[in-house]
Motif scaffolding. Structure first.
Motif, PDB file in Angstrom:
ATOM      1  N   ARG A 170      -1.052  33.114   6.926  1.00  0.00           N
ATOM      2  CA  ARG A 170       0.297  32.820   6.444  1.00  0.00           C
ATOM      3  C   ARG A 170       0.908  31.635   7.193  1.00  0.00           C
ATOM      4  O   ARG A 170       1.623  30.823   6.620  1.00  0.00           O
ATOM      5  CB  ARG A 170       1.191  34.060   6.585  1.00  0.00           C
ATOM      6  N   GLY A 213       1.251  37.719  -0.181  1.00  0.00           N
ATOM      7  CA  GLY A 213       2.411  38.405  -0.725  1.00  0.00           C
ATOM      8  C   GLY A 213       3.605  38.321   0.201  1.00  0.00           C
ATOM      9  O   GLY A 213       3.513  37.835   1.327  1.00  0.00           O
ATOM     10  N   LEU A 214       4.707  38.812  -0.320  1.00  0.00           N
ATOM     11  CA  LEU A 214       5.906  38.901   0.508  1.00  0.00           C
ATOM     12  C   LEU A 214       6.066  40.353   0.913  1.00  0.00           C
ATOM     13  O   LEU A 214       6.159  41.245   0.066  1.00  0.00           O
ATOM     14  CB  LEU A 214       7.126  38.443  -0.285  1.00  0.00           C
ATOM     15  N   GLY A 262       7.855  36.045  -7.143  1.00  0.00           N
ATOM     16  CA  GLY A 262       7.479  36.523  -8.466  1.00  0.00           C
ATOM     17  C   GLY A 262       8.527  36.266  -9.537  1.00  0.00           C
ATOM     18  O   GLY A 262       8.524  36.929 -10.575  1.00  0.00           O
ATOM     19  N   GLU A 270       3.240  39.890 -12.420  1.00  0.00           N
ATOM     20  CA  GLU A 270       3.653  39.015 -11.321  1.00  0.00           C
ATOM     21  C   GLU A 270       2.517  38.838 -10.329  1.00  0.00           C
ATOM     22  O   GLU A 270       2.305  37.756  -9.797  1.00  0.00           O
ATOM     23  CB  GLU A 270       4.876  39.606 -10.630  1.00  0.00           C
ATOM     24  N   ARG A 316      10.986  41.452   6.260  1.00  0.00           N
ATOM     25  CA  ARG A 316      10.735  40.841   4.954  1.00  0.00           C
ATOM     26  C   ARG A 316      11.673  39.652   4.725  1.00  0.00           C
ATOM     27  O   ARG A 316      11.266  38.607   4.211  1.00  0.00           O
ATOM     28  CB  ARG A 316      10.945  41.910   3.869  1.00  0.00           C
ATOM     29  N   ARG A 339       0.163  36.432 -11.607  1.00  0.00           N
ATOM     30  CA  ARG A 339       0.680  35.075 -11.624  1.00  0.00           C
ATOM     31  C   ARG A 339       0.464  34.385 -10.273  1.00  0.00           C
ATOM     32  O   ARG A 339       0.420  33.181 -10.174  1.00  0.00           O
ATOM     33  CB  ARG A 339       2.178  35.130 -11.937  1.00  0.00           C
ATOM     34  N   ARG A 340       0.378  35.180  -9.235  1.00  0.00           N
ATOM     35  CA  ARG A 340       0.307  34.603  -7.902  1.00  0.00           C
ATOM     36  C   ARG A 340      -1.075  34.011  -7.627  1.00  0.00           C
ATOM     37  O   ARG A 340      -2.072  34.702  -7.721  1.00  0.00           O
ATOM     38  CB  ARG A 340       0.600  35.674  -6.856  1.00  0.00           C
ATOM     39  N   PRO A 341      -1.144  32.735  -7.304  1.00  0.00           N
ATOM     40  CA  PRO A 341      -2.441  32.157  -6.980  1.00  0.00           C
ATOM     41  C   PRO A 341      -2.984  32.785  -5.703  1.00  0.00           C
ATOM     42  O   PRO A 341      -2.230  33.310  -4.895  1.00  0.00           O
ATOM     43  CB  PRO A 341      -2.126  30.673  -6.742  1.00  0.00           C
ATOM     44  N   MET A 365       6.666  44.526  -7.193  1.00  0.00           N
ATOM     45  CA  MET A 365       6.257  43.435  -8.064  1.00  0.00           C
ATOM     46  C   MET A 365       5.338  43.964  -9.143  1.00  0.00           C
ATOM     47  O   MET A 365       4.457  44.762  -8.901  1.00  0.00           O
ATOM     48  CB  MET A 365       5.530  42.355  -7.245  1.00  0.00           C
ATOM     49  N   SER A 406      13.338  43.891  -3.962  1.00  0.00           N
ATOM     50  CA  SER A 406      13.375  42.808  -4.954  1.00  0.00           C
ATOM     51  C   SER A 406      14.801  42.302  -5.135  1.00  0.00           C
ATOM     52  O   SER A 406      15.035  41.093  -5.255  1.00  0.00           O
ATOM     53  CB  SER A 406      12.836  43.296  -6.293  1.00  0.00           C
ATOM     54  N   HIS A 426       8.355  31.361  -7.351  1.00  0.00           N
ATOM     55  CA  HIS A 426       7.479  31.716  -8.461  1.00  0.00           C
ATOM     56  C   HIS A 426       6.274  32.536  -7.983  1.00  0.00           C
ATOM     57  O   HIS A 426       5.975  33.589  -8.530  1.00  0.00           O
ATOM     58  CB  HIS A 426       7.005  30.433  -9.135  1.00  0.00           C
ATOM     59  N   HIS A 427       5.606  32.034  -6.950  1.00  0.00           N
ATOM     60  CA  HIS A 427       4.329  32.644  -6.576  1.00  0.00           C
ATOM     61  C   HIS A 427       4.438  33.713  -5.493  1.00  0.00           C
ATOM     62  O   HIS A 427       3.566  34.557  -5.376  1.00  0.00           O
ATOM     63  CB  HIS A 427       3.359  31.555  -6.097  1.00  0.00           C
ATOM     64  N   VAL A 428       5.480  33.658  -4.692  1.00  0.00           N
ATOM     65  CA  VAL A 428       5.615  34.658  -3.628  1.00  0.00           C
ATOM     66  C   VAL A 428       6.595  35.756  -4.043  1.00  0.00           C
ATOM     67  O   VAL A 428       6.295  36.942  -3.947  1.00  0.00           O
ATOM     68  CB  VAL A 428       6.065  34.001  -2.297  1.00  0.00           C
ATOM     69  N   GLU A 460      -7.178  28.421  -5.676  1.00  0.00           N
ATOM     70  CA  GLU A 460      -6.938  29.180  -6.897  1.00  0.00           C
ATOM     71  C   GLU A 460      -8.232  29.303  -7.670  1.00  0.00           C
ATOM     72  O   GLU A 460      -9.046  28.410  -7.662  1.00  0.00           O
ATOM     73  CB  GLU A 460      -5.943  28.426  -7.772  1.00  0.00           C
ATOM     74  N   ASN A 471      10.483  36.760   6.731  1.00  0.00           N
ATOM     75  CA  ASN A 471       9.283  36.177   6.139  1.00  0.00           C
ATOM     76  C   ASN A 471       9.631  35.300   4.939  1.00  0.00           C
ATOM     77  O   ASN A 471       9.115  34.182   4.811  1.00  0.00           O
ATOM     78  CB  ASN A 471       8.310  37.282   5.710  1.00  0.00           C
ATOM     79  N   TYR A 531       9.110  31.256   4.489  1.00  0.00           N
ATOM     80  CA  TYR A 531       8.416  30.618   3.380  1.00  0.00           C
ATOM     81  C   TYR A 531       9.255  29.489   2.780  1.00  0.00           C
ATOM     82  O   TYR A 531       8.731  28.493   2.307  1.00  0.00           O
ATOM     83  CB  TYR A 531       8.129  31.626   2.271  1.00  0.00           C
TER      84      TYR A 531
END
Lengths: 286, 198
Positions: B129, A15-16, B154, A5, B44, A8-10, A1, B85, B150-152, B198, B47, B51
């Motif tokens: 988590r 993480g993943l 990316g 990125e 992964r 961007r993550r709050p 990432m 990715s 978006h947040h995990v 945040e 996981n 999510y």
């Protein structure tokens, strides 16, 4: 990432990665099974891997429920059998005992009724055993209904433990931590030596540690569970977690090593090894 | 090319074997290599699926489907980015398809307390988590999906819109509403150190 990125993550979102969570841990055997299923079907585009009818977690829970139920049933059944045997021996004695036993052990004077507990039956058993068979019959008559009464009493008591455990579990489900902890401890105190007592003691320790902020109290409870018992591994793991909560890394590591020595193939062993590794890394790079 | 990183804190597996520096298409028929890739990717994949979907019950079923799609798609992997990715996008699509074709959402009783009570022997990050997905479980799955991608993962808003066949504005709205709802849900926990803001 990329860095953008990442930014961007709050902070709310972890993480993943391939680390633990949020998916529940999968055992090595299940991982291998799942991978084997997938790899075996890569060359077969028309078919999908055969799914398990029940999820692994469902099967695990079912197994736990079955084993727990069987254990509880066994305990109750053993109690009933033991007291049936007691009562049978009492009934098998001469129906009318006109003389007192010569060894100074008086036959218990109380008649057994349904309101008395199983200890009464045990007392009678002891009295009968010490009376020599050659003795002339004792003076007191043993009431014939004793068999059914003692069975009912013992069964009632066995069911009572299960009921009490169930009630304590309900309290826990309702997040009544204090009340649940007290209920578990009460069970452990009232039925010492019973299989359920150790279970209740562990549950009380768990609540102290996780919800009542009493790690020291939890530690005492965990330590009081015999390591040789079936729950020894749970107790040892609890000891290590309590030490962790108390910030005593050395004692935590010692407890984990004890666990690995005594139960190297237990379900907790992998977690213990991982935690030991982490502790070791922390001590190397504080 | 190092395709797979060893997972330092893998629960179920030791560090995986280092994969050979070969073009992906060359190892697509090699069972041992496929097994190594699948084994490395599985944690992964699971996981990400957790999510994205509600509850734990279906994670392994979806993981099977997703992992199969990843392995079958290996010949199309052009090594322009990391294998992980690339696999994430496939896993997300398979999961999205699964979400759309399954029956109306079942409600599970998992809540924050359940999660922490069940998993109290595991590391703190794992618990964090689990608390997050317990909150995500309370969101509509469109909002959840957008938030996670978006947040995990990316992905950009444009990429999410493309993957979900939704308008850009729709994705932005889902993100905004989902984030607001998540913040509301996390508010009580933040005072206990459960989730950061945040």
């Amino acid at each position: 990432m990329s860095n953008s990125e990442q930014s961007r993550r709050p902070r709310t979102f972890p993480g993943l990665d391939a680390d633990l969570g949020p998916a529940r841990p999968l055992s090595r055997a299940d991982t291998e099974w799942l991978v084997e299923q997938v790899v075996g079907h890569v060359r077969e585009p028309e078919t999908m891997p055969q799914r398990r009818r029940l999820s692994l977690r469902t099967l695990s829970l079912a197994a736990i429920v079955v084993v727990s139920s069987a254990a509880a049933a066994t305990v109750v059944h053993q109690r009933i059998q033991r007291n049936d045997a007691v009562a049978a021996r009492v009934v098998a004695a001469p129906p009318r005992q006109t003389n007192k036993p010569t060894h100074g052990h008086a036959v218990h004077e109380r008649a057994i009724d349904s309101s008395e507990n199983v200890d009464v039956a045990i007392e009678i058993d002891r009295s009968v055993e010490v009376a020599p068979s050659s003795q002339t019959p004792a003076t007191r008559e043993v009431p014939p209904p004793v068999t059914s009464a003692s069975s009912a009493v013992s069964a009632t008591r066995g069911y009572a433990i299960v009921d009490e455990l169930s009630a304590a579990n309900d309290l826990r489900r309702q997040a009544e931590w204090q009340a649940a902890e007290a209920a578990y401890r009460s069970i452990a105190a009232h039925y010492p030596g019973a299989a359920e007592a150790a279970v209740a003691q562990l549950a009380a320790a768990e609540l102290r540690l996780e919800h009542l902020g009493d790690a020291a109290g939890a530690l005492r409870l965990y330590q009081s569970v015999p390591r040789s018992s079936a729950l020894g591994v749970e107790a040892l793991f609890g000891v290590s977690r309590a030490y962790r909560a108390l910030g005593n890394a050395d004692a935590e590591a010692a407890a984990l090593r004890s666990l690995l020595d005594a139960f190297p193939t237990s379900l907790q062993a992998d977690g213990a090894r991982a935690r030991l590794k982490q502790l070791s890394a922390d001590s190397t790079h504080p | 090319m190092t395709l797979v990183k060893a997972s330092p804190a893998s629960w179920a597996l030791p560090s995986g074997p280092e994969l050979p520096r070969v073009a992906p298409v060359a190892f697509c028929d090699d069972r041992e290599t496929l097994t190594a890739i699948a084994t490395q990717l599985l944690p992964r994949v699971r996981n990400l699926i957790r999510y994205l979907i509600h509850g734990d019950q279906d994670v392994d079923d979806v993981a099977q489907e997703a992992l199969l799609a990843v392995l079958r798609g290996l010949p199309t992997f052009r090594q322009e980015g990391s294998l992980e990715s690339w696999a994430d996008r496939i896993v997300a699509r398979v999961t999205f398809t699964w979400l759309r074709r399954r029956k109306p959402q079942r409600q599970f009783s998992l809540d924050v307390e359940d999660a922490s009570a069940d998993d109290c022997t595991l590391p703190d990050e794992y618990l964090r988590r689990r608390r997050l997905v317990a909150l995500l479980d309370q969101l509509p799955h469109e909002q959840r999906y957008a938030l996670v991608l978006h947040h995990v993962v990316g992905l950009s808003v444009e990429e999410i819109a493309l993957d979900t066949a939704a308008k850009l504005e729709t994705v932005r709205t889902r993100l905004r509403l989902g984030k607001r709802r998540l913040r509301e849900l996390a508010e009580p926990l933040s005072t206990e150190g459960g989730l950061a803001h945040e």
